[in-house]
Design a protein around this motif. Structure first.
Motif, PDB file in Angstrom:
ATOM      1  N   ALA A   1      28.520  22.866  67.940  1.00 20.72           N
ATOM      2  CA  ALA A   1      29.308  23.247  66.140  1.00 20.72           C
ATOM      3  C   ALA A   1      29.935  21.673  66.104  1.00 20.72           C
ATOM      4  CB  ALA A   1      30.338  24.049  66.819  1.00 20.72           C
ATOM      5  N   VAL A   2      30.586  20.982  67.098  1.00 20.83           N
ATOM      6  CA  VAL A   2      31.386  19.834  66.920  1.00 20.83           C
ATOM      7  C   VAL A   2      30.432  18.788  66.302  1.00 20.83           C
ATOM      8  CG1 VAL A   2      32.717  18.005  67.986  1.00 20.83           C
ATOM      9  CG2 VAL A   2      33.108  20.345  68.317  1.00 20.83           C
ATOM     10  N   LEU A   3      29.488  18.815  67.120  1.00 18.45           N
ATOM     11  CA  LEU A   3      28.239  17.682  66.728  1.00 18.45           C
ATOM     12  C   LEU A   3      27.834  17.734  65.293  1.00 18.45           C
ATOM     13  CD1 LEU A   3      25.969  17.150  70.124  1.00 18.45           C
ATOM     14  CD2 LEU A   3      27.550  15.539  68.752  1.00 18.45           C
ATOM     15  N   LYS A   4      27.770  19.241  64.775  1.00 19.77           N
ATOM     16  CA  LYS A   4      27.239  19.456  63.406  1.00 19.77           C
ATOM     17  C   LYS A   4      28.216  18.615  62.523  1.00 19.77           C
ATOM     18  CE  LYS A   4      26.410  23.227  60.176  1.00 19.77           C
ATOM     19  NZ  LYS A   4      26.547  24.713  59.870  1.00 19.77           N
ATOM     20  N   GLY A   5      29.427  18.920  62.750  1.00 19.84           N
ATOM     21  CA  GLY A   5      30.314  18.348  61.879  1.00 19.84           C
ATOM     22  C   GLY A   5      30.391  16.829  62.033  1.00 19.84           C
ATOM     23  N   LEU A   6      30.292  16.232  62.827  1.00 12.37           N
ATOM     24  CA  LEU A   6      30.282  14.681  62.998  1.00 12.37           C
ATOM     25  C   LEU A   6      29.156  14.073  62.626  1.00 12.37           C
ATOM     26  CD1 LEU A   6      31.477  14.074  66.765  1.00 12.37           C
ATOM     27  CD2 LEU A   6      32.933  14.347  64.848  1.00 12.37           C
ATOM     28  N   LYS A   7      27.743  14.982  62.724  1.00 10.34           N
ATOM     29  CA  LYS A   7      26.727  14.273  62.104  1.00 10.34           C
ATOM     30  C   LYS A   7      27.002  14.311  60.707  1.00 10.34           C
ATOM     31  CE  LYS A   7      23.857  14.975  65.953  1.00 10.34           C
ATOM     32  NZ  LYS A   7      22.498  15.889  66.738  1.00 10.34           N
ATOM     33  N   LEU A   8      27.426  15.375  59.942  1.00  7.21           N
ATOM     34  CA  LEU A   8      27.787  15.503  58.573  1.00  7.21           C
ATOM     35  C   LEU A   8      28.420  14.481  58.100  1.00  7.21           C
ATOM     36  CD1 LEU A   8      28.043  19.412  58.209  1.00  7.21           C
ATOM     37  CD2 LEU A   8      26.369  18.026  57.229  1.00  7.21           C
ATOM     38  N   ILE A   9      29.469  14.019  58.701  1.00 10.56           N
ATOM     39  CA  ILE A   9      30.353  13.069  58.534  1.00 10.56           C
ATOM     40  C   ILE A   9      29.557  11.578  58.517  1.00 10.56           C
ATOM     41  CG2 ILE A   9      32.511  11.601  59.256  1.00 10.56           C
ATOM     42  CD1 ILE A   9      33.602  14.446  60.385  1.00 10.56           C
ATOM     43  N   TYR A  10      28.803  11.290  59.247  1.00  5.14           N
ATOM     44  CA  TYR A  10      27.965  10.168  59.257  1.00  5.14           C
ATOM     45  C   TYR A  10      27.682   9.413  57.924  1.00  5.14           C
ATOM     46  CZ  TYR A  10      24.461   6.876  60.104  1.00  5.14           C
ATOM     47  OH  TYR A  10      23.697   5.460  60.184  1.00  5.14           O
ATOM     48  N   PRO A  11      27.056  10.051  57.183  1.00  4.51           N
ATOM     49  CA  PRO A  11      26.863   9.394  55.748  1.00  4.51           C
ATOM     50  C   PRO A  11      27.912   9.079  54.940  1.00  4.51           C
ATOM     51  CG  PRO A  11      25.419  11.488  56.141  1.00  4.51           C
ATOM     52  CD  PRO A  11      26.565  11.649  56.902  1.00  4.51           C
ATOM     53  N   LEU A  12      29.116   9.844  55.155  1.00  8.39           N
ATOM     54  CA  LEU A  12      30.343   9.393  54.577  1.00  8.39           C
ATOM     55  C   LEU A  12      30.905   8.184  55.094  1.00  8.39           C
ATOM     56  CD1 LEU A  12      32.777   9.838  52.625  1.00  8.39           C
ATOM     57  CD2 LEU A  12      33.626  11.372  54.567  1.00  8.39           C
ATOM     58  N   ASN A  13      30.767   7.888  56.447  1.00  7.39           N
ATOM     59  CA  ASN A  13      31.230   7.031  57.128  1.00  7.39           C
ATOM     60  C   ASN A  13      30.565   5.645  56.825  1.00  7.39           C
ATOM     61  OD1 ASN A  13      33.493   8.211  58.376  1.00  7.39           O
ATOM     62  ND2 ASN A  13      32.557   8.322  60.320  1.00  7.39           N
ATOM     63  N   VAL A  14      29.005   5.898  56.544  1.00  2.94           N
ATOM     64  CA  VAL A  14      28.258   4.820  56.244  1.00  2.94           C
ATOM     65  C   VAL A  14      28.879   4.197  54.824  1.00  2.94           C
ATOM     66  CG1 VAL A  14      25.813   4.464  55.257  1.00  2.94           C
ATOM     67  CG2 VAL A  14      26.190   5.557  57.440  1.00  2.94           C
ATOM     68  N   PHE A  15      28.966   5.436  53.774  1.00  5.57           N
ATOM     69  CA  PHE A  15      29.358   4.793  52.652  1.00  5.57           C
ATOM     70  C   PHE A  15      30.676   3.951  52.489  1.00  5.57           C
ATOM     71  CE2 PHE A  15      32.134   5.472  48.903  1.00  5.57           C
ATOM     72  CZ  PHE A  15      30.884   5.150  47.819  1.00  5.57           C
ATOM     73  N   LEU A  16      31.820   4.460  53.350  1.00  3.68           N
ATOM     74  CA  LEU A  16      33.277   3.815  53.491  1.00  3.68           C
ATOM     75  C   LEU A  16      32.933   2.488  54.144  1.00  3.68           C
ATOM     76  CD1 LEU A  16      34.966   6.935  54.265  1.00  3.68           C
ATOM     77  CD2 LEU A  16      35.078   6.036  52.225  1.00  3.68           C
ATOM     78  N   SER A  17      32.211   2.305  55.021  1.00  2.87           N
ATOM     79  CA  SER A  17      31.727   1.330  55.920  1.00  2.87           C
ATOM     80  C   SER A  17      31.328   0.060  55.024  1.00  2.87           C
ATOM     81  CB  SER A  17      31.240   1.425  57.215  1.00  2.87           C
ATOM     82  OG  SER A  17      31.693   2.162  57.917  1.00  2.87           O
ATOM     83  N   HIS A  18      30.342   0.650  54.293  1.00  2.00           N
ATOM     84  CA  HIS A  18      29.569  -0.197  53.340  1.00  2.00           C
ATOM     85  C   HIS A  18      30.687  -0.912  52.412  1.00  2.00           C
ATOM     86  CE1 HIS A  18      26.270  -2.006  51.025  1.00  2.00           C
ATOM     87  NE2 HIS A  18      26.878  -1.586  49.847  1.00  2.00           N
ATOM     88  N   ALA A  19      31.555  -0.143  51.972  1.00  2.00           N
ATOM     89  CA  ALA A  19      32.655  -0.471  51.015  1.00  2.00           C
ATOM     90  C   ALA A  19      33.293  -1.754  51.220  1.00  2.00           C
ATOM     91  CB  ALA A  19      33.354   0.677  50.472  1.00  2.00           C
ATOM     92  N   ILE A  20      33.656  -1.810  52.751  1.00  2.00           N
ATOM     93  CA  ILE A  20      34.572  -2.736  53.302  1.00  2.00           C
ATOM     94  C   ILE A  20      34.042  -3.903  53.890  1.00  2.00           C
ATOM     95  CG2 ILE A  20      36.661  -0.850  53.431  1.00  2.00           C
ATOM     96  CD1 ILE A  20      36.076  -0.895  56.258  1.00  2.00           C
ATOM     97  N   LEU A  21      32.938  -4.017  53.616  1.00  2.00           N
ATOM     98  CA  LEU A  21      32.101  -5.094  54.407  1.00  2.00           C
ATOM     99  C   LEU A  21      32.308  -6.477  53.873  1.00  2.00           C
ATOM    100  CD1 LEU A  21      28.346  -3.576  54.793  1.00  2.00           C
ATOM    101  CD2 LEU A  21      30.174  -4.101  56.882  1.00  2.00           C
TER     102      LEU A  21
END
Length: 220
Positions: free
Chosen positions: A200-220
């Motif tokens: 259940a926890v991993l499901k949430g973290l994996k759903l967050i991953y694409p959001l983190n990719v977007f945010l990380s790309h923004a600050i490169l």
């Protein structure tokens, strides 16, 4: 899974937040900390398979937060936190960027992720990325599974006025007004103590991953 004894220890710590009680119950803390460390290690090992930015050598040692509070500049002089926290990112728990967080507290546990209160330069870059590439963000936050799990961005950290450089009529002004770009999903004690807690926890973290990719790309 998180053991009932771990949650019971945190409950008792909340009721007896002093050094004498803590020392008398140090063995209970050690058992609870080991349970949280073991839980974190399983989560980290699996999350690394999804998020390659997390170094393979990172373990619970770098991610589980100290139970001891820094009271130097706080009116609340309680020496211990009322929870166990797990911060996971490329730098473990210390990270100036997007990451993942697991909060373990009786009756108030949750999983979260994104970028909490980015520094001014990063905040400006994220808003610009949202403005320029709104479609990429919408693919993440409008995904049915993501919306069902998180609902949407957390609203606690929001500007009362329009951010400088943006029109009040911008179609996504409510997102641009955010000062933190995080999402949160709560868990019951029963869910964390159940056999599907890791999944259940991993499901949430994996759903967050694409959001983190977007945010990380923004600050490169």
């Amino acid at each position: 899974m998180i053991k009932k004894e771990t949650l019971a220890f945190v409950n008792d710590l909340i009721a007896h937040n002093d050094r004498v009680w803590f020392q008398e119950n140090k063995s209970r803390y050690d058992d609870a900390k080991k349970n949280v460390d073991d839980f974190a290690n399983v989560i980290i090992a699996e999350l690394i398979k999804t998020d390659g930015s997390i170094p393979k050598e990172i373990t619970a040692k770098q991610c589980v937060m100290r139970i001891y509070r820094d009271v130097r500049f706080s009116k609340d002089k309680s020496p211990y936190k009322n929870n166990f926290g797990i911060g996971i990112s490329a730098r473990g728990k210390g990270n100036d960027g997007a990451g993942y967080y697991i909060h373990i507290q009786p009756g108030a546990s949750f999983v979260a992720g994104g970028y909490w209160l980015p520094q001014a330069e990063h905040l400006k870059a994220i808003r610009q990325e949202i403005d320029y590439n709104t479609g990429d963000l919408l693919k993440v936050i409008d995904d049915k599974e993501f919306k069902d799990f998180f609902g949407g961005f957390d609203k606690e950290q929001t500007l009362k006025t329009t951010p400088k450089g943006y029109d009040a009529e911008h179609p996504y002004i409510e997102i641009l007004k955010l000062k933190s770009f995080t999402v949160t999903h709560s868990f019951t004690d029963e869910e964390l103590m159940g056999p599907n807690a890791v999944a259940a926890v991993l499901k949430g973290l994996k759903l967050i991953y694409p959001l983190n990719v977007f945010l990380s790309h923004a600050i490169l």
